[in-house]
Design a protein around this motif. Structure first.
Motif, PDB file in Angstrom:
ATOM      1  N   PHE A   1      17.827 -36.693  20.174  1.00  0.00           N
ATOM      2  CA  PHE A   1      18.803 -35.824  19.532  1.00  0.00           C
ATOM      3  C   PHE A   1      18.532 -35.719  18.036  1.00  0.00           C
ATOM      4  O   PHE A   1      18.578 -34.626  17.454  1.00  0.00           O
ATOM      5  CB  PHE A   1      20.225 -36.354  19.774  1.00  0.00           C
ATOM      6  N   LEU A   2      18.235 -36.850  17.386  1.00  0.00           N
ATOM      7  CA  LEU A   2      18.008 -36.839  15.943  1.00  0.00           C
ATOM      8  C   LEU A   2      16.736 -36.074  15.584  1.00  0.00           C
ATOM      9  O   LEU A   2      16.698 -35.356  14.575  1.00  0.00           O
ATOM     10  CB  LEU A   2      17.935 -38.276  15.421  1.00  0.00           C
ATOM     11  N   MET A   3      15.694 -36.201  16.396  1.00  0.00           N
ATOM     12  CA  MET A   3      14.476 -35.435  16.148  1.00  0.00           C
ATOM     13  C   MET A   3      14.735 -33.937  16.316  1.00  0.00           C
ATOM     14  O   MET A   3      14.314 -33.112  15.482  1.00  0.00           O
ATOM     15  CB  MET A   3      13.367 -35.881  17.105  1.00  0.00           C
ATOM     16  N   ILE A   4      15.421 -33.577  17.383  1.00  0.00           N
ATOM     17  CA  ILE A   4      15.731 -32.158  17.620  1.00  0.00           C
ATOM     18  C   ILE A   4      16.574 -31.605  16.469  1.00  0.00           C
ATOM     19  O   ILE A   4      16.374 -30.470  16.016  1.00  0.00           O
ATOM     20  CB  ILE A   4      16.446 -31.976  18.970  1.00  0.00           C
ATOM     21  N   SER A   5      17.496 -32.423  15.979  1.00  0.00           N
ATOM     22  CA  SER A   5      18.330 -32.000  14.843  1.00  0.00           C
ATOM     23  C   SER A   5      17.495 -31.762  13.594  1.00  0.00           C
ATOM     24  O   SER A   5      17.940 -31.070  12.671  1.00  0.00           O
ATOM     25  CB  SER A   5      19.396 -33.063  14.551  1.00  0.00           C
TER      26      SER A   5
ATOM     27  N   PRO B   1      10.986 -43.916  10.316  1.00  0.00           N
ATOM     28  CA  PRO B   1      11.066 -45.380  10.275  1.00  0.00           C
ATOM     29  C   PRO B   1      12.331 -45.932  10.912  1.00  0.00           C
ATOM     30  O   PRO B   1      12.335 -47.043  11.428  1.00  0.00           O
ATOM     31  CB  PRO B   1      11.017 -45.689   8.765  1.00  0.00           C
ATOM     32  N   LEU B   2      13.421 -45.140  10.895  1.00  0.00           N
ATOM     33  CA  LEU B   2      14.682 -45.583  11.492  1.00  0.00           C
ATOM     34  C   LEU B   2      14.637 -45.511  13.015  1.00  0.00           C
ATOM     35  O   LEU B   2      15.034 -46.458  13.705  1.00  0.00           O
ATOM     36  CB  LEU B   2      15.832 -44.710  10.963  1.00  0.00           C
ATOM     37  N   ILE B   3      14.137 -44.422  13.570  1.00  0.00           N
ATOM     38  CA  ILE B   3      14.211 -44.212  15.020  1.00  0.00           C
ATOM     39  C   ILE B   3      12.863 -44.381  15.721  1.00  0.00           C
ATOM     40  O   ILE B   3      12.801 -44.384  16.952  1.00  0.00           O
ATOM     41  CB  ILE B   3      14.784 -42.816  15.342  1.00  0.00           C
ATOM     42  N   GLY B   4      11.775 -44.518  14.950  1.00  0.00           N
ATOM     43  CA  GLY B   4      10.445 -44.610  15.538  1.00  0.00           C
ATOM     44  C   GLY B   4      10.284 -45.740  16.545  1.00  0.00           C
ATOM     45  O   GLY B   4       9.760 -45.512  17.657  1.00  0.00           O
ATOM     46  N   PRO B   5      10.695 -46.976  16.216  1.00  0.00           N
ATOM     47  CA  PRO B   5      10.541 -48.062  17.190  1.00  0.00           C
ATOM     48  C   PRO B   5      11.247 -47.796  18.514  1.00  0.00           C
ATOM     49  O   PRO B   5      10.688 -48.050  19.590  1.00  0.00           O
ATOM     50  CB  PRO B   5      11.149 -49.269  16.453  1.00  0.00           C
TER      51      PRO B   5
ATOM     52  N   LEU C   1      22.726 -44.187   5.248  1.00  0.00           N
ATOM     53  CA  LEU C   1      24.121 -44.054   5.668  1.00  0.00           C
ATOM     54  C   LEU C   1      24.213 -43.776   7.164  1.00  0.00           C
ATOM     55  O   LEU C   1      25.094 -44.306   7.848  1.00  0.00           O
ATOM     56  CB  LEU C   1      24.796 -42.930   4.876  1.00  0.00           C
ATOM     57  N   LEU C   2      23.297 -42.956   7.667  1.00  0.00           N
ATOM     58  CA  LEU C   2      23.266 -42.681   9.100  1.00  0.00           C
ATOM     59  C   LEU C   2      22.990 -43.955   9.888  1.00  0.00           C
ATOM     60  O   LEU C   2      23.607 -44.199  10.933  1.00  0.00           O
ATOM     61  CB  LEU C   2      22.185 -41.639   9.401  1.00  0.00           C
ATOM     62  N   SER C   3      22.092 -44.787   9.373  1.00  0.00           N
ATOM     63  CA  SER C   3      21.763 -46.037  10.055  1.00  0.00           C
ATOM     64  C   SER C   3      22.983 -46.935  10.167  1.00  0.00           C
ATOM     65  O   SER C   3      23.219 -47.548  11.212  1.00  0.00           O
ATOM     66  CB  SER C   3      20.644 -46.759   9.298  1.00  0.00           C
ATOM     67  N   LEU C   4      23.778 -47.010   9.099  1.00  0.00           N
ATOM     68  CA  LEU C   4      24.970 -47.862   9.106  1.00  0.00           C
ATOM     69  C   LEU C   4      26.008 -47.372  10.121  1.00  0.00           C
ATOM     70  O   LEU C   4      26.702 -48.166  10.746  1.00  0.00           O
ATOM     71  CB  LEU C   4      25.589 -47.912   7.706  1.00  0.00           C
TER      72      LEU C   4
END
Length: 492
Positions: free
Chosen positions: A191-195, A21-25, A154-157
């Motif tokens: 990068f976040l998906m690979i992580s 939900p954070l990075i999908g869009p 927290l990552l989003s902030l």
């Protein structure tokens, strides 16, 4: 070690559920930019996002049944390693997607492992934890996924600073500008998906340090595990296929409301039939061999249906309304605050509330009893949800207080189920039973979530639509009195 493995597995599971939900869009905009006109981008991204979330829920439901079956057949620990491998590796592969449909497919496979990890971890810990209170253990597992959601908030902030730091490290290590652009542009979604493949490291720790359930080992020595049959999994495949077709029926590419309703009503019966096929045939073989009584067989079947309905009510309330709180917060009066920050702080409030109350709910269930606790969960979850959506028009102190309460009280069930669901089933079918009960409700939530646009249109806005969805808890208040009371009974 078993508790630690289950906690970390479910925590990373929650992190990866909250990550999309954070990075999908950003991911979808990047993938669709060359094929969709700018004026159609927002609508297309929204459609794909909804379908991917619904597909994820179907995959998690299927994985709960499949990996539960696997855990009852080959052991909790081995099956748990496969489930974590599945969700970690296929989340990581999403980072290499070049089309939106590839994200949907990879998320579906990843969600198989996410759905299975819960059933296996809960079964393993409950069967090994013979000293001390199982209530606190259940609460810890319930809180784990919400800690994952907290980490996502927290990552989003700190996303901008995070991306800048990671890009700097990458450049210092000699990465080219093209590689940095590939990995870190568009919100660093690749990068976040690979992580997301990082939790695969847990597999080695689990295989080395976590013991197998002694109760399952006893069942294996008694020959009970031999009654599971691989061909029965065709029923699970059939159920998953029908569930995906139900999602398609409600998608923008599907049918009108009348035909979609017909597909849903008939299809849901087919899904239940398919998902229950492995355990029904297991019970038949065990009864034929004389290792299970007729009464036990009837009780297990009844508990499968009751447990699934109780979990489905909780999941529909959570995924249909409570999980929308961060997104909905952006539509309020922000008083000049960044929408991104408001959404992140909203998720922090709801996730923190969930961490606290999921720890306390199973303790309450030990003090009172299982039925009364579930009833209180339904009453408080409905009251807090309706209060949150009906009383907030701007971002302020009351907004975050009510978000904390709603997030915690709607998540209270996820501390309750790790305590209650293991008590409904004997060791021989515990992982399969839990996996079915906890996860089949995700299909209800998936179809229910796709009704939001219709509810919003029919009831005059988002606030009333959320209120209608929250009213599902009323069904749970009635149904729980038909569920067995298991307080004080030992696991068998």
């Amino acid at each position: 070690m078993a508790l630690l493995a289950a906690f970390l597995g479910w925590m990373f599971d929650g992190f990866e559920m909250g990550l999309f939900p954070l990075i999908g869009p950003d991911a979808l905009k990047d993938l669709l930019v060359n094929t969709v006109a700018p004026e159609d981008m927002a609508k297309t991204v929204s459609s794909w996002f909804t379908v991917i979330i619904a597909t994820f829920l179907v995959g998690a439901a299927t994985g709960g049944v499949f990996f539960g079956w696997l855990g009852d057949r080959i052991g909790r620990v081995r099956a748990m390693t496969f489930s974590i491998f599945t969700y970690a590796i296929f989340t990581g592969l999403c980072g290499f997607a070049t089309e939106a449909w590839q994200i949907a497919l990879l998320r579906f496979v990843a969600s198989l492992g996410m759905g299975g990890e819960w059933a296996l971890g809960v079964a393993l810990v409950n069967e090994l934890w013979t000293k001390g209170s199982r209530a606190w253990v259940a609460g810890a597992i319930g809180a784990a996924a919400n800690i994952g959601y907290l980490l996502v908030a927290l990552l989003s902030l700190g996303m901008s600073a995070f991306i800048g730091t990671i890009t700097g490290w990458s450049t210092a290590l000699g990465a080219s500008d093209d590689l940095n652009k590939y990995l870190f542009d568009h919100g660093a979604w690749r990068f976040l998906m690979i992580s997301g493949a990082f939790p695969a490291i847990l597999i080695f720790l689990i295989r080395i340090f976590v013991p197998e359930s002694d109760k399952w080992e006893e069942e294996k020595k008694a020959g009970s595990t031999s009654f599971w049959s691989t061909p029965d999994l065709l029923g699970v495949l059939f159920g998953a296929t029908v569930a995906l077709f139900m999602i398609y029926a409600w998608s923008p590419m599907g049918f009108d409301a009348t035909w979609a309703t017909i597909v849903t009503i008939t299809g849901f019966g087919m899904v239940i039939w398919g998902f229950l096929l492995p355990v029904r045939r297991y019970l038949h073989r065990a009864a034929s061999a004389g290792t299970m009584t007729h009464d036990t067989r009837i009780t297990i079947r009844k508990n499968l249906l009751i447990g699934a309905t109780l979990a489905g009510i909780a999941l529909l309330g959570t995924w249909g309304a409570a999980q929308h709180a961060p997104k909905w917060s952006g539509s309020l009066n922000l008083h000049g605050t960044s929408p991104v920050e408001v959404k992140a702080y909203t998720q922090l409030a709801t996730a923190f509330g969930a961490c606290v109350i999921t720890l306390l709910t199973p303790v309450l269930a030990d003090i009172l009893n299982r039925r009364l606790t579930y009833l209180l969960c339904c009453i408080l979850a409905m009251a807090s949800s309706i209060t949150f959506f009906q009383t907030n028009t701007e971002i302020g102190t009351w907004f975050f207080i009510s978000a904390f309460l709603m997030g915690g009280l709607t998540a209270s069930f996820y501390g309750f189920f790790p305590l209650y669901l293991p008590e409904l089933f004997p060791t021989a079918v515990r992982a399969t039973g839990q996996g079915f009960c906890f996860n089949v409700g995700r299909i209800i939530a998936a179809v229910g979530g796709l009704q939001f646009a219709n509810l919003e249109k029919g009831f005059g806005g988002a606030v009333n639509a959320y209120t209608i969805l929250c009213s599902v808890y009323i069904v749970g208040m009635v149904l729980v009195w038909f569920a067995p009371e298991t307080k004080g009974k030992k696991l068998v």
